[in-house]
Design an enzyme around this catalytic site. Structure first.
Site, PDB file in Angstrom:
ATOM      1  N   GLU A  77       0.828  -1.216   0.000  1.00  0.00           N
ATOM      2  CA  GLU A  77       0.000   0.000   0.000  1.00  0.00           C
ATOM      3  C   GLU A  77       0.856   1.258   0.000  1.00  0.00           C
ATOM      4  O   GLU A  77       0.538   2.232  -0.672  1.00  0.00           O
ATOM      5  CB  GLU A  77      -0.937   0.014   1.220  1.00  0.00           C
ATOM      6  N   CYS A 228     -11.719   3.525 -15.190  1.00  0.00           N
ATOM      7  CA  CYS A 228     -11.935   4.972 -15.023  1.00  0.00           C
ATOM      8  C   CYS A 228     -10.576   5.640 -14.844  1.00  0.00           C
ATOM      9  O   CYS A 228     -10.271   6.255 -13.832  1.00  0.00           O
ATOM     10  CB  CYS A 228     -12.845   5.248 -13.828  1.00  0.00           C
ATOM     11  N   CYS A 235     -15.158   4.160 -20.782  1.00  0.00           N
ATOM     12  CA  CYS A 235     -16.551   4.172 -20.311  1.00  0.00           C
ATOM     13  C   CYS A 235     -17.361   3.022 -20.903  1.00  0.00           C
ATOM     14  O   CYS A 235     -18.284   2.518 -20.269  1.00  0.00           O
ATOM     15  CB  CYS A 235     -17.204   5.512 -20.629  1.00  0.00           C
ATOM     16  N   CYS A 238     -17.343   0.220 -18.569  1.00  0.00           N
ATOM     17  CA  CYS A 238     -17.587   0.547 -17.162  1.00  0.00           C
ATOM     18  C   CYS A 238     -18.971   0.086 -16.704  1.00  0.00           C
ATOM     19  O   CYS A 238     -19.960   0.287 -17.416  1.00  0.00           O
ATOM     20  CB  CYS A 238     -17.449   2.054 -16.972  1.00  0.00           C
ATOM     21  N   CYS A 244     -23.431   7.529 -14.017  1.00  0.00           N
ATOM     22  CA  CYS A 244     -22.295   8.458 -14.008  1.00  0.00           C
ATOM     23  C   CYS A 244     -22.682   9.798 -14.632  1.00  0.00           C
ATOM     24  O   CYS A 244     -23.010   9.887 -15.824  1.00  0.00           O
ATOM     25  CB  CYS A 244     -21.130   7.837 -14.768  1.00  0.00           C
TER      26      CYS A 244
HETATM   27  S1  SF4 Z   1     -18.705   5.881 -16.930  1.00  0.00           S
HETATM   28 FE1  SF4 Z   1     -18.037   7.352 -15.382  1.00  0.00          FE
HETATM   29  S2  SF4 Z   1     -17.151   6.106 -13.759  1.00  0.00           S
HETATM   30 FE2  SF4 Z   1     -17.277   4.815 -15.594  1.00  0.00          FE
HETATM   31  S3  SF4 Z   1     -15.302   5.050 -16.632  1.00  0.00           S
HETATM   32 FE3  SF4 Z   1     -16.666   6.558 -17.516  1.00  0.00          FE
HETATM   33  S4  SF4 Z   1     -16.296   8.401 -16.313  1.00  0.00           S
HETATM   34 FE4  SF4 Z   1     -15.492   6.690 -15.115  1.00  0.00          FE
END
Ligand code: SF4
Length: 396
Positions: A77, A228, A235, A238, A244
């Site tokens: 860490e 992200c 995205c 994601c 988001c």
């Molecule tokens: S959708 Fe939002 S949280 Fe997901 S990668 Fe894109 S900017 Fe990041």
């Protein structure tokens, strides 16, 4: 068509007076987010991090009741505080082979600790780990935030990460990756600040899966590191697109907001690689306090107004070592950027003319054979000097 999940989440995190206000009534949406993050992690997360292996075994953790070795997690860490996994992994493996437990680390001389840290940068981390190991020697591993946070170099997020990883305890985290995800989820237009952080901490507490804190915190960190990302967030991969706000307004890279970055001016540093009549070179060890404390370096210092760089080198060497040198040809010149400053190092070959070096501004000085330089811990800027010196010696 209205995206109901986005509206739902926007109800949780409102762009209100304080930018982020959490609606405690909307727990179902938080559950949905938790579920999506953990679901993504099960398929795409980093499940091969070696500090997630059971102690004295090559097996990865299977059961939430099992505990992991806090020592190996703590070292990982701290190394990860300023460094990506791919860069720190060889350092971590080397460290664990030499200091496999806190007892051995606490007994090691600081010089050896700094030597192993060489190349990772931000050397205060190595000092802190060493000091903390002395405090931890012979005690049980702490199990509270407060006990971890009194140790040098351990903040709330590092403490939370160690406690959740090692003991599966429900402590939230807020590292750079998580902060970036939250800034984008909320499309928060505040600059990073202590007050914004307090809202993000609240969000991290609310989101945390109390039944699986180890997995959840790792999932958040992995999502920030793999999807992200700072530049070019993926995205389309994601699990949080529907919730988001930055994605909804098609501006993920506008968050977190950045203050206009101050252009760093360049400071000139004159450095001397001094040879004596036995063809040894002179190095000195910095004082333990301050930046790069305890590291070795070639002597030199800042150019003053109206000075030629040769005059800077000569003056600095006399002031710091009480010797006279003849400044010869330039060996190398390069720019090195630190987080808060940019330095141009101009390095010249020098010859000792008179005097015996004294450590007036350092812990100690040494004449050494250039072939032995690799046995000493140098800051990364000095690695370029050493490489140039080796080339110079080969051709002269
Ligand atoms: S959708 Fe939002 S949280 Fe997901 S990668 Fe894109 S900017 Fe990041």
């Amino acid at each position: 068509m209205i995206n109901h999940q986005f509206v739902d989440f926007a109800n949780i995190i409102k762009d209100s007076l304080r930018k982020i206000a959490i609606d405690f009534q909307s727990d179902s949406s938080l559950k949905e987010l938790r579920f999506r993050i953990l679901d993504w992690w099960a398929l795409h997360g980093r499940h091969d991090l070696p500090w997630k292996k059971l102690s004295n075994s090559n097996d990865f953790i299977q059961d939430s009741c099992q505990e992991l070795d806090p020592y190996s997690i703590w070292i990982a860490e701290v190394m990860l505080q300023q460094t990506q996994v791919v860069v720190m992994l060889p350092f971590w493996k080397n460290w664990m082979s030499i200091f496999p437990n806190v007892h051995l680390l606490s007994q090691a001389p600081l010089d050896k600790v700094l030597f192993l840290w060489q190349g990772l940068g931000y050397y205060s981390r190595a000092h802190h780990i060493h000091h903390a190991s002395i405090q931890l020697r012979g005690t049980d591993w702490p199990r509270t935030l407060e006990e971890w946070m009194v140790l040098p170099g351990i903040g709330r997020t590092t403490a939370g990460s160690i406690l959740s990883s090692a003991f599966n305890l429900p402590f939230p985290i807020l590292d750079g990756n998580v902060r970036r995800i939250f800034a984008r989820l909320t499309a928060c237009r505040e600059y990073p600040s202590a007050s914004l952080d307090s809202h993000f901490w609240r969000l991290s507490i609310l989101l945390l899966d109390k039944a699986r804190p180890r997995d959840f915190n790792q999932a958040l960190m992995d999502l920030g590191a793999l999807v992200c990302t700072n530049r070019n967030p993926k995205c389309s991969l994601c699990p949080l697109t529907q919730s988001c706000s930055a994605y909804a307004i098609q501006e993920p890279c506008s968050f977190p907001m950045k203050k206009n970055s101050r252009k760093l001016s360049i400071q000139l540093i004159g450095v001397g690689v001094i040879f004596n009549e036995r063809d040894e070179v002179l190095i000195d060890q910095r004082l333990n306090e301050g930046l790069l404390g305890g590291m070795w370096e070639f002597p030199g210092g800042k150019q003053e107004a109206g000075e030629l760089i040769e005059q800077t080198i000569s003056r600095e060497i006399t002031e710091e070592l009480a010797i006279e040198v003849k400044v010869g040809q330039e060996l190398i010149s390069f720019v090195h950027t630190y987080s808060h400053k940019r330095l141009r190092f101009v390095v010249h070959i020098c010859k000792l003319v008179s005097g015996v070096p004294q450590p007036l501004a350092s812990q100690q000085v040494k004449w050494i054979d250039p072939c032995s330089l690799s046995a000493y811990a140098f800051p990364s800027a000095n690695a370029k000097i050493i490489k140039a010196l080796m080339n110079y010696l080969e051709t002269n």
